[in-house]
Design an enzyme around this catalytic site. Structure first.
Site: not given
Ligand code: NDP
Length: 267
Positions: A95, A158, A194
């Site tokens: 996401g 979002y 990240p």
């Molecule tokens: P990060 O950006 O740190 O990590 C996201 C991961 O998903 C990476 O491995 C990235 O790899 C992968 N990813 C992103 N876009 C795609 C895509 N289109 N296709 C395949 N893989 C994808 O995010 P977070 O760990 O912070 O967030 C994870 C989830 O938690 C998300 O849904 C976010 O909305 C949710 N969330 C996060 C919060 C926070 O504070 N961190 C708070 C609330 C919710 P790559 O970019 O190489 O594809």
């Protein structure tokens, strides 16, 4: 396998190379599951797969941009062949968000965020359905956000995508319960990943639109009763629980992992 084990279970976790998804892959693998994950970056994915192999985890992976319907189909075909048509766990974690005032969100921004956060979760659930059903005991976990409940400036699109995930959880929980597929959702607060590092940088850009210069992290930390942001493994632990046989009567719930942020009236 017992109530607190995933030994023999199979899982798909999207976006497992960084942040929360990375933590979820490790949690499920530690509980005994065979996990398949994906991301868009091949170098990152290979690095993670090598590390997990060295640690003795059963993790496979493929490149997939979950915003693409074709790539979702290819991903699920890979999962089907890897796990012999039986999938116990689907975690839709990949996401992203684009921090901008609502008036400045372009149609492209809207499509980008919706396709990664919402379209992919719905379509992957549809594609996984026969394999989840075939496994005999399955669990879907969506990763939404506290921003699916409460308004945060510059996250209108979002927030809409995450609010929709919360309701999709309730719909699938009822529609697919008869197939022994439970559906739940974890809504994290601010977690150190990240994504939030990047958000902080973007936020400083975004706040200039309003001419305010408050420190997002300091302000946010004061609103969290536990007084700190969370770590990926603190979200992953809850996801792990929702996939275990121990949680077999929990269905259709959206549970926050936010240090108490959403229940705090003292702000
Ligand atoms: P990060 O950006 O740190 O990590 C996201 C991961 O998903 C990476 O491995 C990235 O790899 C992968 N990813 C992103 N876009 C795609 C895509 N289109 N296709 C395949 N893989 C994808 O995010 P977070 O760990 O912070 O967030 C994870 C989830 O938690 C998300 O849904 C976010 O909305 C949710 N969330 C996060 C919060 C926070 O504070 N961190 C708070 C609330 C919710 P790559 O970019 O190489 O594809």
């Amino acid at each position: 396998a017992g109530r607190w084990s995933l030994l023999g279970a199979t899982a798909l976790v999207t976006g497992g190379t960084k942040g929360i998804g990375h933590g979820i892959v490790e949690e499920l693998a530690r509980l005994g599951a065979a996990v398949h994950t994906c991301s868009r970056n091949e170098a990152d994915l290979n690095k993670c797969l090598q590390k997990w192999e060295a640690e003795g985890f059963k993790v496979t992976g493929s490149i997939c941009d979950v915003s693409s319907p074709d790539e979702r189909e290819k991903l699920m075909e890979k999962v089907r062949s890897t796990f012999d048509g039986r999938l116990n766990i689907l975690v839709c974690n990949a996401g992203t968000g684009i921090l901008k005032p609502a008036t400045l969100q372009t149609p492209e921004d809207y499509r980008y965020v919706m396709s990664i956060n919402l379209d992919s979760a719905f379509h992957l659930s549809q594609l996984a359905y026969p394999h989840l059903k075939a496994s005999g005991r399955a669990s879907i976990v969506f990763i939404s956000s506290v921003v699916g409940f409460m308004a945060v400036d510059y996250l209108s699109v979002y927030g809409a995508s995450k609010g929709a995930l919360n309701q999709l959880t309730r719909s699938l929980a009822c529609e697919w319960a008869g197939d022994n597929i439970r559906t739940n959702c974890v809504a994290p607060g601010t977690i150190r990943t990240p994504l939030t590092e990047q958000k902080r940088v973007e936020h400083r850009v975004a706040v200039r639109f309003e001419g305010c210069n408050d420190d997002f992290v300091t302000k946010e930390t004061h609103r969290i009763p536990l007084g700190r942001v969370g770590e990926p493994e603190e979200v992953a632990a809850l996801v792990g629980f929702l996939c275990l046989p121990a949680s077999r009567y929990i269905n259709g719930q959206v549970i926050c992992a936010d240090g108490g942020r959403t229940v705090n009236g003292n702000i």
